[in-house]
Design an enzyme around this catalytic site. Structure first.
Site, PDB file in Angstrom:
ATOM      1  N   SER A 252      24.584  74.690  71.611  1.00 36.24           N
ATOM      2  CA  SER A 252      25.234  74.778  70.306  1.00 36.24           C
ATOM      3  C   SER A 252      26.251  73.645  70.193  1.00 36.24           C
ATOM      4  O   SER A 252      26.387  72.835  71.105  1.00 36.24           O
ATOM      5  CB  SER A 252      25.940  76.126  70.157  1.00 36.24           C
ATOM      6  OG  SER A 252      27.108  76.123  70.961  1.00 36.24           O
ATOM      7  N   LYS A 253      26.954  73.654  69.080  1.00 32.96           N
ATOM      8  CA  LYS A 253      27.939  72.600  68.845  1.00 32.96           C
ATOM      9  C   LYS A 253      28.996  72.560  69.939  1.00 32.96           C
ATOM     10  O   LYS A 253      29.594  71.527  70.201  1.00 32.96           O
ATOM     11  CB  LYS A 253      28.614  72.813  67.492  1.00 32.96           C
ATOM     12  CG  LYS A 253      27.718  72.416  66.343  1.00 32.96           C
ATOM     13  CD  LYS A 253      28.458  72.527  65.022  1.00 32.96           C
ATOM     14  CE  LYS A 253      27.457  72.489  63.888  1.00 32.96           C
ATOM     15  NZ  LYS A 253      27.769  73.401  62.817  1.00 32.96           N
ATOM     16  N   ARG A 254      29.226  73.708  70.543  1.00 38.28           N
ATOM     17  CA  ARG A 254      30.228  73.749  71.617  1.00 38.28           C
ATOM     18  C   ARG A 254      29.905  72.755  72.725  1.00 38.28           C
ATOM     19  O   ARG A 254      30.762  72.319  73.464  1.00 38.28           O
ATOM     20  CB  ARG A 254      30.280  75.146  72.244  1.00 38.28           C
ATOM     21  CG  ARG A 254      31.056  76.163  71.434  1.00 38.28           C
ATOM     22  CD  ARG A 254      31.062  77.491  72.145  1.00 38.28           C
ATOM     23  NE  ARG A 254      29.701  78.006  72.321  1.00 38.28           N
ATOM     24  CZ  ARG A 254      29.093  78.149  73.479  1.00 38.28           C
ATOM     25  NH1 ARG A 254      29.707  77.814  74.596  1.00 38.28           N
ATOM     26  NH2 ARG A 254      27.858  78.621  73.539  1.00 38.28           N
ATOM     27  N   GLY A 256      29.029  69.795  72.472  1.00 41.92           N
ATOM     28  CA  GLY A 256      29.216  68.395  72.071  1.00 41.92           C
ATOM     29  C   GLY A 256      28.243  68.016  70.978  1.00 41.92           C
ATOM     30  O   GLY A 256      27.692  68.877  70.293  1.00 41.92           O
TER      31      GLY A 256
END
Ligand code: GLU
Length: 490
Positions: A252-254, A256
């Site tokens: 996910s965006k977490r 990067g």
């Protein structure tokens, strides 16, 4: 059977790694089987869908080289390819289900549904629609309609039984219908739900294989039941494994940068991106890891897609990128480097085309990403030189550096030819006259010209800078050395 596959993004954001891999697998499966790759935009959610997202997704697909045969801009016989333009069709199809007794109007309001869900939850039941509108007779329906309630349409699930399919990737999968509810096919505002629109379109577009992420696996029973209700032959389903971040949770965006456009901006090239993406779930012979898109168009098969989750590893992407960059013909590499630098705001018009080729040749062997061209080539791209303090401190500790650099500057100014060969002759000739090792002169010159100890070949550096700039940098370093070095007076 002729192969027709589709990539069906919802335009609510960027094209992310997971979506790009799904698009790639569909594209490759179509190419490997001489089939058709359809692009369908699932923009039924008017609030979350944006034109900017459509544009972004299309341009990311093009950048990757995944050209679609039918879809937006390409056209085709099964359009329109935007679901927002197919609303009338969903209405007609839903009416067919109602007429066949496989769907019914539901007058429950969102508030009522929410309240009942909360009650079910409080009782410890799993929240699902209780079916209360399923048995309404015509009179009851008319009364509710007279109250001004606009009905949604719900699918009438079979009372019991299982829905099963033979998944191309996962083998046999089955769900008990008891875990499902009478799901909505058409909302009260007339908009179709994803599951319903998807079936109407996959059937209408004659899709033979649905290849998508396994986060959709729980939708498949609903879709299969819808095919059954219509009496349609369902496509084959292939649910590809999810992609995990390095920490083992779903990517996910977490983790990067996750959009294709973000990787492009970091300096990854399409060939490497495609190669890296295909390996997230697919392997050829367990050994070969580097493939071009053209090779994959021949080699790809769903049989070699594994069911285990794939792990996204940025170091691997870097390695693959470096390998592809290395293999590219100079001309192609130059094109990618200059495009990247132009996007980063560099003015390509400052130099003739040949200079950019020489620049790329000089820096080209060490590139992992195109961004490295900017940092590794900074000495040639920037007017002001940034000097690595450690490299400079080392020069100050050496005797005789200033006068030698000064002398080298004079040789360069006198070198009418200014070619790689003449520059090498001039430099080695000077070292011989000074009775020092050529390497000693060259390493000092490298720091003076590039600010770094590690840099491209010295004569290429000189040629790229040109006579005026190279001589000026050598003289500047000589002057600074004379002002700062403890050996300056000797
Ligand atoms: N619009 C859906 C998505 O983006 C498509 C899923 C499918 O391929 O059926 O997830």
């Amino acid at each position: 059977m002729s192969v027709r596959v589709r990539f069906a993004p919802s335009p609510t954001g960027h094209l992310h790694v997971g979506g790009a891999r799904t698009a790639l697998y569909n594209y490759l499966f179509a190419r490997a089987n001489r089939g058709v790759f359809v692009l369908r935009v699932e923009d039924t959610d008017p609030v979350r869908s944006t034109d900017a997202s459509v544009t972004g997704i299309l341009s990311s697909l093009r950048w990757l080289g995944l050209h679609w045969d039918e879809g937006p801009e390409a056209g085709g016989a099964h359009g329109p390819y935007f679901q927002s333009e197919r609303r009338a069709l969903y209405g007609e199809r839903a009416a067919e289900l109602v007429a066949a007794g496989r769907a019914y109007p539901c007058f429950c309001t969102p508030d009522e549904l929410r309240q009942r869900r909360e009650e079910q939850f409080a009782r410890g039941d799993s929240p699902r629609y209780d079916g209360r509108c399923r048995g309404l007779d015509a009179g009851a329906r008319a009364r509710l309609e007279a109250q001004g309630r606009a009905p949604a349409l719900r699918f009438a699930l079979p009372e019991s039984g299982a829905v099963a399919w033979d998944d191309v990737v996962r083998g046999s999968v089955s769900f008990q219908t008891e875990v499902l509810e009478d799901f909505v096919v058409l909302r009260s505002d007339g908009l179709p739900t994803y599951n319903f629109a998807c079936v109407v379109d996959d059937h209408g577009m004659e899709i033979s294989h649905v290849i998508r992420g396994d986060d959709h696996i729980s939708n498949t029973p609903r879709q299969l039941l819808t095919y059954q209700a219509f009496g349609w032959e369902p496509p084959a389903f292939a649910h590809v494994p999810m992609i995990l971040g390095p920490d083992g949770t779903r990517l996910s965006k977490r983790h990067g940068a996750a959009s294709v456009a973000a990787y492009r901006d970091l300096g990854y090239i399409p060939a490497a991106m495609v190669n890296f993406l295909v390996l997230l779930g697919w392997a050829y012979d367990g050994k070969t890891e580097l493939f071009t898109l053209e090779e994959l168009e021949r080699l790809f098969s769903l049989e070699r897609v594994g069911a285990n989750p794939a792990v996204f590893n940025l170091e691997k992407l870097e390695w693959v990128n470096g390998q592809h960059l290395k293999r590219l013909p100079l001309e192609e590499r130059t094109r990618l480097v200059t495009e990247f630098l132009a996007r980063r705001g560099h003015d390509l018009a400052r130099h003739p085309a040949g200079w950019w080729t020489a620049f790329t040749r000089a820096i080209g062997d060490r590139l992992k990403t195109l961004a490295d061209a900017e940092s590794y080539g900074a000495f040639a791209l920037q007017d002001a030189l940034e000097t690595d303090p450690a490299a400079w401190a080392e020069l100050l500790e050496r005797a005789g550096v200033g006068p030698r650099l000064e002398a080298l500057a004079a040789r360069l100014e006198a070198d009418a030819e200014f070619s790689l060969e003449s520059l090498e002759r001039a430099t080695r000739g000077l070292a011989a006259e000074l009775a020092i090792k050529a390497g000693e002169l060259m390493s000092a010159a490298r720091v003076a010209l590039t600010g770094r100890r590690i840099a491209p070949g010295l004569f290429e550096v000189m040629a790229l800078l040109g006579r005026v700039k190279a001589a000026a940098r050598l003289r500047d370093a000589a002057a600074r050395w004379s002002a700062q070095s403890p050996h300056a007076s000797t």
